[in-house]
Design an enzyme around this catalytic site. Sequence first.
Site, short mmCIF file in Angstrom:
data_model
loop_
_atom_site.label_atom_id
_atom_site.label_comp_id
_atom_site.label_asym_id
_atom_site.label_seq_id
_atom_site.Cartn_x
_atom_site.Cartn_y
_atom_site.Cartn_z
N GLY A 111 -10.49 3.47 7.03
CA GLY A 111 -11.58 2.94 7.73
C GLY A 111 -11.37 3.01 9.03
O GLY A 111 -12.35 3.22 9.90
N GLU A 114 -11.36 6.62 10.24
CA GLU A 114 -12.79 6.91 10.32
C GLU A 114 -13.67 6.40 11.29
O GLU A 114 -14.68 7.02 12.17
CB GLU A 114 -13.40 6.54 8.74
CG GLU A 114 -12.77 7.42 7.70
CD GLU A 114 -13.26 6.56 6.17
OE1 GLU A 114 -12.79 5.51 6.01
OE2 GLU A 114 -13.52 7.33 5.40
N GLU A 134 -6.52 6.55 1.26
CA GLU A 134 -7.37 6.08 0.01
C GLU A 134 -6.98 6.50 -1.32
O GLU A 134 -7.16 5.72 -2.39
CB GLU A 134 -8.85 6.34 0.50
CG GLU A 134 -9.35 5.52 1.51
CD GLU A 134 -9.40 6.10 3.00
OE1 GLU A 134 -8.38 7.12 3.24
OE2 GLU A 134 -10.11 5.60 3.85
N1 CAA Z 1 -7.14 -4.62 4.12
C1 CAA Z 1 -7.09 -6.07 4.19
N2 CAA Z 1 -5.80 -6.52 4.88
C2 CAA Z 1 -4.95 -5.70 5.37
C3 CAA Z 1 -5.04 -4.34 5.59
C4 CAA Z 1 -6.55 -3.79 4.94
N3 CAA Z 1 -6.57 -2.38 4.92
N4 CAA Z 1 -4.05 -3.74 6.23
C5 CAA Z 1 -3.37 -4.82 6.53
N5 CAA Z 1 -3.70 -6.01 6.00
C6 CAA Z 1 -3.07 -7.18 6.07
C7 CAA Z 1 -2.06 -7.41 5.23
O1 CAA Z 1 -2.49 -7.73 3.96
C8 CAA Z 1 -1.33 -8.53 5.78
O2 CAA Z 1 -1.87 -9.70 5.54
P1 CAA Z 1 -0.95 -11.10 5.11
O3 CAA Z 1 -0.20 -11.38 6.27
O4 CAA Z 1 -1.81 -12.19 4.76
O5 CAA Z 1 -0.28 -10.51 3.93
C9 CAA Z 1 -1.42 -8.45 7.29
O6 CAA Z 1 -2.55 -7.58 7.44
C10 CAA Z 1 -0.27 -7.53 7.86
O7 CAA Z 1 -0.25 -6.28 7.34
P2 CAA Z 1 1.35 -6.08 6.63
O8 CAA Z 1 2.26 -7.48 6.22
O9 CAA Z 1 1.36 -5.04 5.56
O10 CAA Z 1 2.12 -5.25 7.77
P3 CAA Z 1 3.01 -4.07 7.75
O11 CAA Z 1 3.76 -3.76 9.18
O12 CAA Z 1 4.11 -4.36 6.62
O13 CAA Z 1 2.42 -2.77 7.21
C11 CAA Z 1 0.54 -1.11 7.25
C12 CAA Z 1 1.42 -2.14 8.00
C13 CAA Z 1 1.50 -0.06 7.03
C14 CAA Z 1 -0.69 -0.91 8.25
C15 CAA Z 1 -0.06 -2.13 6.21
O14 CAA Z 1 -0.66 -3.29 6.44
C16 CAA Z 1 -0.97 -1.16 4.96
O15 CAA Z 1 -0.48 -0.03 4.24
N6 CAA Z 1 -2.11 -1.68 5.26
C17 CAA Z 1 -3.24 -0.84 4.26
C18 CAA Z 1 -3.50 0.68 5.16
C19 CAA Z 1 -4.51 1.23 4.01
O16 CAA Z 1 -4.35 1.50 3.10
N7 CAA Z 1 -5.80 1.53 4.51
C20 CAA Z 1 -7.06 2.20 4.08
C21 CAA Z 1 -7.78 1.10 3.55
S1 CAA Z 1 -8.99 1.85 2.20
C22 CAA Z 1 -10.41 2.32 3.31
O17 CAA Z 1 -10.24 2.25 4.40
C23 CAA Z 1 -11.32 2.78 2.37
C24 CAA Z 1 -12.39 3.40 3.19
O18 CAA Z 1 -12.37 4.56 3.48
C25 CAA Z 1 -13.70 2.77 3.28
#
Ligand code: CAA
Length: 261
Positions: A111, A114, A134
């Site tokens: 997102g 996006e 995703e």
């Molecule tokens: N949603 C909710 N929480 C999120 C998040 C997300 N997309 N991305 C990060 N966070 C949160 C983590 O859960 C974490 O929270 P806590 O401290 O409470 O555990 C905090 O943010 C810090 O993140 P990380 O500890 O994971 O940080 P990192 O440096 O180890 O990793 C990252 C960074 C690679 C960006 C990793 O956070 C990650 O992979 N995030 C998700 C990315 C992702 O998959 N995005 C797509 C989401 S689906 C979508 O967007 C659908 C759509 O099109 C509508």
Amino acid sequence: MELNNVLLEKEGNIAMVTINRPKALNALNSETLKELDLVIANLEEDDSIYAVILTGAGEKAFVAGADITEMKDLNAIQGRKFSILGNKVFRRLENLEKPVIAAISGFALGGGCELSMACDIRIASEKAKFGQPETGLGITPGFGGTQRLARIVGLGKAKELIYTGAIIKADEAYRIGLVNKVVPLEELMNEAKAMANTIANQAPVAVTLSKIAINRGMQVDIDTALSYEAEVFGECFSTHDQKEGMTAFVEKRSEKNFQNK
Ligand code: CAA
């Protein structure tokens, strides 16, 4: 306007919108999307704002995606509703009659990527990372990624990025045309502000009409698109700013008194 997760600041003719959930890397939950909608509504009404910068709080992330904790237990109806909400807000942003520059410091994933694509121009720091991860979560992109990515980078590259969920660095995003410019992190906001100011110094009404013609023209055949161009071009000649811009040229004046009308 009570906002918990989005900041709106205005300085002169420039507005700065910040997605402000740094603890969750600015992930977009429903509350944040609804607040962004309110902020866009405010900007729509404010004739003194000529350009908008959209960014994420902190250096680590622009926006790390839609909020996965909120999405995890959704059923099909709720999932569809969440996508419709995101798409409605992003479309409103895309259609905002002012140019929007995304200033991307770090992660722009799912997102977040996006959201940046619903902006007109993307400036990234050298540390920024982009992707649509995703499919690795068992879902499709849901806030416009299946549609806007291909329109920006072409069909093959968009399919590759979405099918593989690859995360790409800023230089690769620049190479494929996903971002307009890559700058060192410490220069990111200055660069975005400089571009916003340059835009704000043009005739605002001409910038707005250009955005309308470009956006509408991308959806239709070339003949219809060119008729939109002729329409907005003609409209310019009913404005103060056209008279001022051309008179200044003829009088060899560099100072122009544009009034957004
Ligand atoms: N949603 C909710 N929480 C999120 C998040 C997300 N997309 N991305 C990060 N966070 C949160 C983590 O859960 C974490 O929270 P806590 O401290 O409470 O555990 C905090 O943010 C810090 O993140 P990380 O500890 O994971 O940080 P990192 O440096 O180890 O990793 C990252 C960074 C690679 C960006 C990793 O956070 C990650 O992979 N995030 C998700 C990315 C992702 O998959 N995005 C797509 C989401 S689906 C979508 O967007 C659908 C759509 O099109 C509508």
